[in-house]
Design a protein around this motif. Structure first.
Motif, PDB file in Angstrom:
ATOM      1  N   THR A  21       0.922  -1.188   0.010  1.00  0.00           N
ATOM      2  CA  THR A  21       0.023  -0.019   0.062  1.00  0.00           C
ATOM      3  C   THR A  21       0.923   1.276  -0.124  1.00  0.00           C
ATOM      4  OG1 THR A  21      -1.943  -1.056   1.061  1.00  0.00           O
ATOM      5  CG2 THR A  21      -1.638   1.427   1.383  1.00  0.00           C
ATOM      6  N   VAL A  22       1.838   1.160   0.746  1.00  0.00           N
ATOM      7  CA  VAL A  22       2.899   2.599   1.053  1.00  0.00           C
ATOM      8  C   VAL A  22       3.314   2.810  -0.359  1.00  0.00           C
ATOM      9  CG1 VAL A  22       4.957   3.364   1.827  1.00  0.00           C
ATOM     10  CG2 VAL A  22       3.259   2.009   3.329  1.00  0.00           C
ATOM     11  N   LEU A  23       4.016   1.781  -1.024  1.00  0.00           N
ATOM     12  CA  LEU A  23       4.473   2.088  -2.388  1.00  0.00           C
ATOM     13  C   LEU A  23       3.534   2.069  -3.360  1.00  0.00           C
ATOM     14  CD1 LEU A  23       7.418  -0.609  -1.884  1.00  0.00           C
ATOM     15  CD2 LEU A  23       7.726   1.768  -2.225  1.00  0.00           C
ATOM     16  N   VAL A  24       2.492   1.333  -3.771  1.00  0.00           N
ATOM     17  CA  VAL A  24       1.538   1.480  -4.829  1.00  0.00           C
ATOM     18  C   VAL A  24       0.702   2.511  -4.667  1.00  0.00           C
ATOM     19  CG1 VAL A  24      -0.581   0.447  -5.896  1.00  0.00           C
ATOM     20  CG2 VAL A  24       1.464  -1.047  -5.144  1.00  0.00           C
ATOM     21  N   SER A  25       0.424   3.020  -3.495  1.00  0.00           N
ATOM     22  CA  SER A  25      -0.590   4.440  -3.639  1.00  0.00           C
ATOM     23  C   SER A  25       0.220   5.536  -4.248  1.00  0.00           C
ATOM     24  CB  SER A  25      -1.152   4.451  -2.117  1.00  0.00           C
ATOM     25  OG  SER A  25      -0.047   4.734  -1.243  1.00  0.00           O
ATOM     26  N   GLN A  26       1.479   5.555  -4.036  1.00  0.00           N
ATOM     27  CA  GLN A  26       2.359   6.726  -4.177  1.00  0.00           C
ATOM     28  C   GLN A  26       2.685   6.476  -5.756  1.00  0.00           C
ATOM     29  OE1 GLN A  26       5.424   8.391  -2.081  1.00  0.00           O
ATOM     30  NE2 GLN A  26       4.621   7.796  -0.055  1.00  0.00           N
ATOM     31  N   TYR A  27       3.077   5.231  -6.252  1.00  0.00           N
ATOM     32  CA  TYR A  27       3.063   5.087  -7.674  1.00  0.00           C
ATOM     33  C   TYR A  27       1.708   5.435  -8.515  1.00  0.00           C
ATOM     34  CZ  TYR A  27       7.819   3.340  -7.549  1.00  0.00           C
ATOM     35  OH  TYR A  27       9.344   3.277  -7.028  1.00  0.00           O
ATOM     36  N   TRP A  28       0.609   5.120  -7.865  1.00  0.00           N
ATOM     37  CA  TRP A  28      -0.708   5.332  -8.499  1.00  0.00           C
ATOM     38  C   TRP A  28      -0.740   6.864  -8.821  1.00  0.00           C
ATOM     39  CZ3 TRP A  28      -3.938   3.278 -11.392  1.00  0.00           C
ATOM     40  CH2 TRP A  28      -5.251   3.737 -11.592  1.00  0.00           C
ATOM     41  N   GLY A  29      -0.241   7.582  -7.634  1.00  0.00           N
ATOM     42  CA  GLY A  29      -0.376   8.940  -7.804  1.00  0.00           C
ATOM     43  C   GLY A  29       0.456   9.409  -8.893  1.00  0.00           C
ATOM     44  N   ARG A  30       1.663   8.796  -9.082  1.00  0.00           N
ATOM     45  CA  ARG A  30       2.490   9.362 -10.344  1.00  0.00           C
ATOM     46  C   ARG A  30       2.165   8.661 -11.527  1.00  0.00           C
ATOM     47  NH1 ARG A  30       8.292   7.302  -9.177  1.00  0.00           N
ATOM     48  NH2 ARG A  30       8.438   7.896 -11.652  1.00  0.00           N
ATOM     49  N   GLY A  31       1.045   7.663 -11.542  1.00  0.00           N
ATOM     50  CA  GLY A  31       0.580   7.179 -12.674  1.00  0.00           C
ATOM     51  C   GLY A  31       1.485   6.055 -13.391  1.00  0.00           C
ATOM     52  N   ASP A  32       2.631   5.491 -12.438  1.00  0.00           N
ATOM     53  CA  ASP A  32       3.584   4.333 -12.889  1.00  0.00           C
ATOM     54  C   ASP A  32       3.090   2.899 -12.954  1.00  0.00           C
ATOM     55  OD1 ASP A  32       5.863   3.090 -13.500  1.00  0.00           O
ATOM     56  OD2 ASP A  32       7.186   4.461 -12.530  1.00  0.00           O
ATOM     57  N   VAL A  33       2.448   2.543 -13.839  1.00  0.00           N
ATOM     58  CA  VAL A  33       1.990   1.118 -13.940  1.00  0.00           C
ATOM     59  C   VAL A  33       3.008   0.129 -13.925  1.00  0.00           C
ATOM     60  CG1 VAL A  33       0.364  -0.564 -15.152  1.00  0.00           C
ATOM     61  CG2 VAL A  33      -0.210   1.916 -15.007  1.00  0.00           C
ATOM     62  N   ASP A  34       4.073   0.581 -14.605  1.00  0.00           N
ATOM     63  CA  ASP A  34       5.313  -0.509 -14.603  1.00  0.00           C
ATOM     64  C   ASP A  34       5.767  -0.902 -12.870  1.00  0.00           C
ATOM     65  OD1 ASP A  34       5.233  -0.873 -17.104  1.00  0.00           O
ATOM     66  OD2 ASP A  34       7.015   0.301 -17.738  1.00  0.00           O
ATOM     67  N   ALA A  35       5.921   0.476 -12.297  1.00  0.00           N
ATOM     68  CA  ALA A  35       6.177   0.179 -10.834  1.00  0.00           C
ATOM     69  C   ALA A  35       5.514  -0.426  -9.994  1.00  0.00           C
ATOM     70  CB  ALA A  35       6.738   1.577 -10.595  1.00  0.00           C
ATOM     71  N   ILE A  36       4.221  -0.105 -10.233  1.00  0.00           N
ATOM     72  CA  ILE A  36       3.182  -0.933  -9.767  1.00  0.00           C
ATOM     73  C   ILE A  36       3.241  -2.426  -9.819  1.00  0.00           C
ATOM     74  CG2 ILE A  36       0.588  -1.479  -9.541  1.00  0.00           C
ATOM     75  CD1 ILE A  36       0.130   1.603  -9.864  1.00  0.00           C
ATOM     76  N   ASN A  37       3.658  -2.796 -11.149  1.00  0.00           N
ATOM     77  CA  ASN A  37       3.549  -4.405 -11.496  1.00  0.00           C
ATOM     78  C   ASN A  37       4.837  -4.853 -10.583  1.00  0.00           C
ATOM     79  OD1 ASN A  37       1.683  -5.848 -13.581  1.00  0.00           O
ATOM     80  ND2 ASN A  37       1.750  -3.595 -13.797  1.00  0.00           N
ATOM     81  N   ARG A  38       5.788  -4.222 -10.561  1.00  0.00           N
ATOM     82  CA  ARG A  38       7.109  -4.717 -10.001  1.00  0.00           C
ATOM     83  C   ARG A  38       7.021  -4.593  -8.402  1.00  0.00           C
ATOM     84  NH1 ARG A  38      11.763  -4.014 -13.376  1.00  0.00           N
ATOM     85  NH2 ARG A  38      11.200  -2.434 -15.233  1.00  0.00           N
ATOM     86  N   CYS A  39       6.133  -3.820  -7.864  1.00  0.00           N
ATOM     87  CA  CYS A  39       6.026  -3.895  -6.399  1.00  0.00           C
ATOM     88  C   CYS A  39       5.061  -5.319  -6.265  1.00  0.00           C
ATOM     89  CB  CYS A  39       5.189  -2.736  -5.924  1.00  0.00           C
ATOM     90  SG  CYS A  39       6.510  -1.439  -6.152  1.00  0.00           S
ATOM     91  N   MET A  40       4.016  -5.567  -7.012  1.00  0.00           N
ATOM     92  CA  MET A  40       3.274  -6.648  -6.729  1.00  0.00           C
ATOM     93  C   MET A  40       4.118  -7.764  -7.024  1.00  0.00           C
ATOM     94  SD  MET A  40      -0.419  -7.101  -8.418  1.00  0.00           S
ATOM     95  CE  MET A  40      -0.050  -6.931 -10.213  1.00  0.00           C
ATOM     96  N   GLY A  41       5.050  -7.826  -8.000  1.00  0.00           N
ATOM     97  CA  GLY A  41       5.668  -8.950  -8.375  1.00  0.00           C
ATOM     98  C   GLY A  41       6.605  -9.665  -7.010  1.00  0.00           C
ATOM     99  N   VAL A  42       7.062  -8.476  -6.324  1.00  0.00           N
ATOM    100  CA  VAL A  42       8.217  -8.868  -5.034  1.00  0.00           C
ATOM    101  C   VAL A  42       7.022  -9.275  -4.022  1.00  0.00           C
ATOM    102  CG1 VAL A  42       9.176  -7.724  -3.201  1.00  0.00           C
ATOM    103  CG2 VAL A  42       9.762  -6.926  -5.726  1.00  0.00           C
TER     104      VAL A  42
END
Length: 410
Positions: A21-42
């Protein structure tokens, strides 16, 4: 008893979800879908590893695990086949939980509500069938409960998988998921590890309250009262924890979108909302404890007169301090964690518990033997300490951190 070892899996998965949540919510604010997938992968790699290891232990050594929980031979015999089956279910549940947590962090909480509601209803229906042998199913007793749980977890996983493959809002990008990179891994460890430690220490600490009560004079009535009061307390705090989880997402989104100037106002407003929510729930709870529950609720649980009066006292304490507890919970779990200040949140959440409330409860209940009223005075002292430290941290604004600057994708 058999579900006690499952607590470890739940704590770790919850820590992963909170770090996500900490990481994805901030990447969502940036609109960075690649980073969201990377976080979910970890998160999925770790969740799969932990749940698979635990499932293997429970499958191959269920009796040994049961003997760690209870020396009762009957319970060990009943719980052994249950553990062997139910452990497998958490492999599916951990993966489902990670994906749903990602969707919740990108402002899609409805998915989790629908998936887990469907799973719960199916689990309840299959319990009825397999425990008692209804509608042509075999009567498996305790083992039937495990079969029902495993079946419902597989179904919820399949529903989530179909949704994930068809979803275009946050599309799956398997290259990023399967190769998240060391930078994202480092950030994930940085923000998830304190949360896992936090939840473990908090869960262990709150469990010790029952140990203290169990060693007091009149422990039978006290524990019976605590069991009922604890269930009512859990129902009353559902809305508060929902506000906390939502707060973490909103705060993270605002930071990720670069609207730092609004983050403090958002955090303070949602803390205030939580305080008011605690008041709104707490006042009826107190009135119910004195004028409704003794006649409508307590008789269903066959409480003695002493246990009933203790329950009323406990619920009165809970109701009086619910607003303060709501502020403290949302401030630490929502505002500070959402702002990436996970270490401070861990310190604020666990230090008052271990160094104030537990010592006071043990001193009042076991050393001075002043009774359960004073034990609850010691327990509630935690909220005052949390409030003071948490309010200071909130006003400092030092909790506002852009965690994405440490997590640039590779």
């Amino acid at each position: 008893a058999a579900n006690s070892p499952i607590f470890l899996i739940q704590v770790i998965v919850f820590g992963l979800m909170s770090g996500l949540t900490v990481l994805v919510s901030q990447y969502w604010g940036r609109g960075d879908v690649d980073a969201i997938n990377r976080c979910m992968g970890v998160a999925m790699y770790v969740a799969l590893a932990v749940s698979t290891v635990m499932a293997a232990v429970l499958f191959f050594q269920p009796e040994a695990v049961m003997r760690l929980v209870t020396p009762n031979a009957v319970l060990v015999e009943l719980g052994t086949p249950y553990l062997r089956i139910v452990g497998i279910s958490y492999i599916f549940n951990s993966l489902t939980s990670v994906y749903i947590s990602m969707q919740r962090s990108t402002e899609n909480p409805v998915l989790g509500m629908k998936v887990f509601a469907a799973s719960m209803l199916l689990n309840t229906f299959l319990n009825y069938c397999f425990i008692f042998g209804k509608l042509g199913a075999p009567a498996l007793g305790v083992t039937g409960a495990a079969v029902a749980t495993l079946s419902s977890r597989v179904v919820e996983f399949l529903i989530t998988l179909v949704y994930a493959l068809r979803n275009r809002r946050v599309p799956l990008r398997f290259r990023q998921m399967l190769r998240p990179g060391r930078v994202i891994l480092g950030s994930f460890v940085r923000y998830s590890t304190p949360v896992v430690c936090n939840e473990t220490l908090w869960g262990l600490g709150t469990s010790l309250y029952k140990v203290i009560m169990g060693h007091m004079e009149g422990s039978t009535e006290i524990l019976a009262a605590r069991a009922l009061a604890g269930n009512i307390e859990d129902l009353c705090t559902v809305a508060i924890f929902a506000i906390g989880n939502t707060t973490a997402i909103i705060v993270g989104r605002e930071i990720g979108a670069g609207r730092r100037e609004h983050v403090y106002e958002v955090g303070a407003t949602l803390d205030t909302l939580a305080f008011l929510c605690g008041l709104i729930i707490g006042i009826p709870l107190i009135l119910g404890a004195w004028f409704v529950f003794p006649w409508l609720v307590y008789p269903f649980f066959h409480l003695s007169e002493t246990a009933g009066s203790i329950t009323t006292m406990m619920l009165t304490f809970i109701g009086v301090f619910l607003a303060l507890r709501a502020f403290d919970s949302v401030n630490t779990v929502g505002v500070l964690r959402g702002g990436g200040d996970v270490r401070a949140a861990t310190i604020i959440d666990t230090t008052p518990l271990w160094f104030v409330s537990l010592p006071l409860a043990a001193l009042f209940g076991l050393v001075f033997q002043w009774g359960i009223f004073w034990v609850y005075v010691g327990i509630m002292a935690e909220q005052f300490v949390k409030f003071g430290i948490g309010l200071y941290r909130l006003r400092s604004r030092e909790w506002i951190n852009d965690v994405t600057q440490f997590s640039r994708t590779e």
